[in-house]
Design a protein around this motif. Structure first.
Motif, PDB file in Angstrom:
ATOM      1  N   UNK A  48       0.834  -1.209   0.000  1.00 41.08           N
ATOM      2  CA  UNK A  48       0.000   0.000   0.000  1.00 41.08           C
ATOM      3  C   UNK A  48       0.860   1.247   0.000  1.00 41.08           C
ATOM      4  N   UNK A  49       1.925   1.221   0.776  1.00 39.18           N
ATOM      5  CA  UNK A  49       2.879   2.324   0.814  1.00 39.18           C
ATOM      6  C   UNK A  49       4.124   1.879   0.052  1.00 39.18           C
ATOM      7  N   UNK A  50       4.446   2.553  -1.025  1.00 34.61           N
ATOM      8  CA  UNK A  50       5.596   2.173  -1.842  1.00 34.61           C
ATOM      9  C   UNK A  50       6.883   2.296  -1.039  1.00 34.61           C
ATOM     10  N   UNK A  51       7.878   1.425  -1.323  1.00 36.93           N
ATOM     11  CA  UNK A  51       9.148   1.523  -0.595  1.00 36.93           C
ATOM     12  C   UNK A  51       9.766   2.899  -0.747  1.00 36.93           C
ATOM     13  N   UNK A  52      10.185   3.468   0.387  1.00 31.60           N
ATOM     14  CA  UNK A  52      10.820   4.766   0.348  1.00 31.60           C
ATOM     15  C   UNK A  52       9.875   5.932   0.484  1.00 31.60           C
ATOM     16  N   UNK A  53       8.568   5.689   0.378  1.00 34.75           N
ATOM     17  CA  UNK A  53       7.617   6.795   0.443  1.00 34.75           C
ATOM     18  C   UNK A  53       7.406   7.277   1.877  1.00 34.75           C
ATOM     19  N   UNK A  54       7.610   6.386   2.837  1.00 37.63           N
ATOM     20  CA  UNK A  54       7.356   6.735   4.236  1.00 37.63           C
ATOM     21  C   UNK A  54       8.604   7.322   4.879  1.00 37.63           C
ATOM     22  N   UNK A  65      11.413   8.233   7.627  1.00 40.82           N
ATOM     23  CA  UNK A  65      11.969   7.358   8.657  1.00 40.82           C
ATOM     24  C   UNK A  65      11.362   7.627  10.028  1.00 40.82           C
ATOM     25  N   UNK A  66      10.968   8.882  10.309  1.00 47.16           N
ATOM     26  CA  UNK A  66      10.381   9.201  11.607  1.00 47.16           C
ATOM     27  C   UNK A  66       9.031   8.516  11.792  1.00 47.16           C
ATOM     28  N   UNK A  67       8.329   8.233  10.679  1.00 47.26           N
ATOM     29  CA  UNK A  67       7.060   7.515  10.755  1.00 47.26           C
ATOM     30  C   UNK A  67       7.306   6.005  10.764  1.00 47.26           C
ATOM     31  N   UNK A  68       8.353   5.570  10.089  1.00 42.14           N
ATOM     32  CA  UNK A  68       8.613   4.140   9.973  1.00 42.14           C
ATOM     33  C   UNK A  68       8.997   3.529  11.313  1.00 42.14           C
ATOM     34  N   UNK A  69       9.646   4.312  12.165  1.00 42.77           N
ATOM     35  CA  UNK A  69      10.130   3.776  13.434  1.00 42.77           C
ATOM     36  C   UNK A  69       9.083   3.823  14.541  1.00 42.77           C
ATOM     37  N   UNK A  70       7.982   4.555  14.344  1.00 42.23           N
ATOM     38  CA  UNK A  70       6.946   4.704  15.370  1.00 42.23           C
ATOM     39  C   UNK A  70       5.666   4.019  14.881  1.00 42.23           C
ATOM     40  N   UNK A  71       5.191   2.957  15.572  1.00 40.19           N
ATOM     41  CA  UNK A  71       4.010   2.227  15.109  1.00 40.19           C
ATOM     42  C   UNK A  71       2.769   3.113  14.968  1.00 40.19           C
ATOM     43  N   UNK A  72       2.567   4.046  15.906  1.00 38.69           N
ATOM     44  CA  UNK A  72       1.386   4.907  15.842  1.00 38.69           C
ATOM     45  C   UNK A  72       1.465   5.839  14.632  1.00 38.69           C
ATOM     46  N   UNK A  73       2.614   6.488  14.465  1.00 38.20           N
ATOM     47  CA  UNK A  73       2.787   7.384  13.321  1.00 38.20           C
ATOM     48  C   UNK A  73       2.770   6.617  12.009  1.00 38.20           C
ATOM     49  N   UNK A  74       3.241   5.378  12.041  1.00 39.44           N
ATOM     50  CA  UNK A  74       3.224   4.548  10.822  1.00 39.44           C
ATOM     51  C   UNK A  74       1.790   4.297  10.356  1.00 39.44           C
ATOM     52  N   UNK A  75       0.911   3.979  11.311  1.00 37.53           N
ATOM     53  CA  UNK A  75      -0.499   3.763  10.958  1.00 37.53           C
ATOM     54  C   UNK A  75      -1.133   5.046  10.447  1.00 37.53           C
ATOM     55  N   UNK A  76      -0.778   6.179  11.055  1.00 36.52           N
ATOM     56  CA  UNK A  76      -1.288   7.466  10.572  1.00 36.52           C
ATOM     57  C   UNK A  76      -0.863   7.708   9.127  1.00 36.52           C
ATOM     58  N   UNK A  77       0.402   7.391   8.830  1.00 39.27           N
ATOM     59  CA  UNK A  77       0.912   7.619   7.475  1.00 39.27           C
ATOM     60  C   UNK A  77       0.223   6.716   6.454  1.00 39.27           C
ATOM     61  N   UNK A  78       0.055   5.425   6.793  1.00 35.87           N
ATOM     62  CA  UNK A  78      -0.591   4.485   5.868  1.00 35.87           C
ATOM     63  C   UNK A  78      -2.032   4.903   5.588  1.00 35.87           C
ATOM     64  N   UNK A 116      -3.143   8.006   5.776  1.00 34.72           N
ATOM     65  CA  UNK A 116      -3.078   9.234   4.981  1.00 34.72           C
ATOM     66  C   UNK A 116      -2.773   8.934   3.521  1.00 34.72           C
ATOM     67  N   UNK A 117      -1.922   7.935   3.265  1.00 33.51           N
ATOM     68  CA  UNK A 117      -1.594   7.567   1.880  1.00 33.51           C
ATOM     69  C   UNK A 117      -2.825   7.028   1.169  1.00 33.51           C
ATOM     70  N   UNK A 118      -3.601   6.200   1.877  1.00 39.94           N
ATOM     71  CA  UNK A 118      -4.824   5.665   1.253  1.00 39.94           C
ATOM     72  C   UNK A 118      -5.818   6.775   0.932  1.00 39.94           C
ATOM     73  N   UNK A 119      -5.807   7.827   1.758  1.00 39.47           N
ATOM     74  CA  UNK A 119      -6.736   8.940   1.547  1.00 39.47           C
ATOM     75  C   UNK A 119      -6.128  10.052   0.698  1.00 39.47           C
ATOM     76  N   UNK A 120      -4.847   9.895   0.313  1.00 38.33           N
ATOM     77  CA  UNK A 120      -4.199  10.883  -0.531  1.00 38.33           C
ATOM     78  C   UNK A 120      -3.911  12.199   0.163  1.00 38.33           C
ATOM     79  N   UNK A 121      -3.611  12.172   1.454  1.00 37.68           N
ATOM     80  CA  UNK A 121      -3.355  13.409   2.191  1.00 37.68           C
ATOM     81  C   UNK A 121      -2.090  13.296   3.057  1.00 37.68           C
TER      82      UNK A 121
END
Length: 224
Positions: free
Chosen positions: A174-180, A182-195, A197-202
């Protein structure tokens, strides 16, 4: 902290493609090439306060044959376009292009006969950076994103065919490699927020909202 502490058994398994791309993304050397006011911000990014050398980019090469990253910093005039293309052709493969600022990307406010309306008419562009002019932090962020893109590039014709086949099958994350970031990749909560947001295009709105909430830009007189 040495690598041996991370590898107690002393064995590391990877692929040749991964190692080569890791070496490439860790030593991108920019061509000494500035066109307009964005070049001042590019110089600031390489100066001690921001220090691109932290990511293996401390050397801007005067010869295009020793560079693999062209940062098009500023508007491209019709007279400069063939010179830019010649420098690009002289750069060694593999090479990448970063379009810095709205003038390089689309001509900006210079909508006239003298300015090329987008450097992608002259050379292929790998990363676009908005802003007029973009700050050094924005340039560093775009270079780090380009590094992630380089890290996940397939090697050779077979690698590209494999990647295209995966896209056709829909066998991509769902999230292309490199799109996320690193500050979101290391935090599970922020990672879910990012995924989400990507699905919603924001995703950009999420980054801006978190940046404003963090408030670091208000500390120390606006200096990070």
């Amino acid at each position: 902290m040495g690598m041996e502490e991370k590898l107690p058994s002393g064995v590391l398994l990877t692929t040749v493609e991964r190692v080569i791309n890791w070496a490439r993304k860790s030593s991108t050397w920019g061509a000494t090439f500035g066109l307009a006011c964005c070049a001042i911000e590019m110089m600031a990014a390489g100066a001690p306060h921001y220090d691109l050398g932290r990511w293996g980019m401390e050397v801007f090469r005067a010869s295009p044959r020793q560079a693999d990253l062209m940062i098009v910093a500023g508007r491209v005039s019709q007279k400069m376009a063939p010179v830019l293309r010649q420098i690009y052709d002289q750069m060694a493969e593999p090479k990448w292009v970063l379009s810095m600022g709205v003038c390089a990307t689309s001509g900006g406010m210079f909508n006239n006969y003298a300015i090329v309306q987008g450097v992608d008419h002259i050379v292929p562009v790998d990363m676009y950076l908005p802003g007029c002019p973009p700050r050094p932090e924005m340039l560093i962020d775009s270079i780090l994103k380009l590094r992630e893109k380089i890290l996940h590039e397939p090697l050779g014709a077979n690698g590209r065919k494999m990647l295209e086949a995966r896209k056709e099958r829909g066998d991509v994350p769902t999230v292309a490699p490199g799109a996320m970031p690193s500050s979101y990749r290391s935090d599970p909560v922020r990672r879910k927020q990012w995924e989400k947001a990507v699905r919603e295009g924001r995703e950009e709105q999420l980054r801006i909202a978190n940046w404003m909430a963090d408030g670091r830009h208000l500390q120390g007189g606006g200096r990070w």
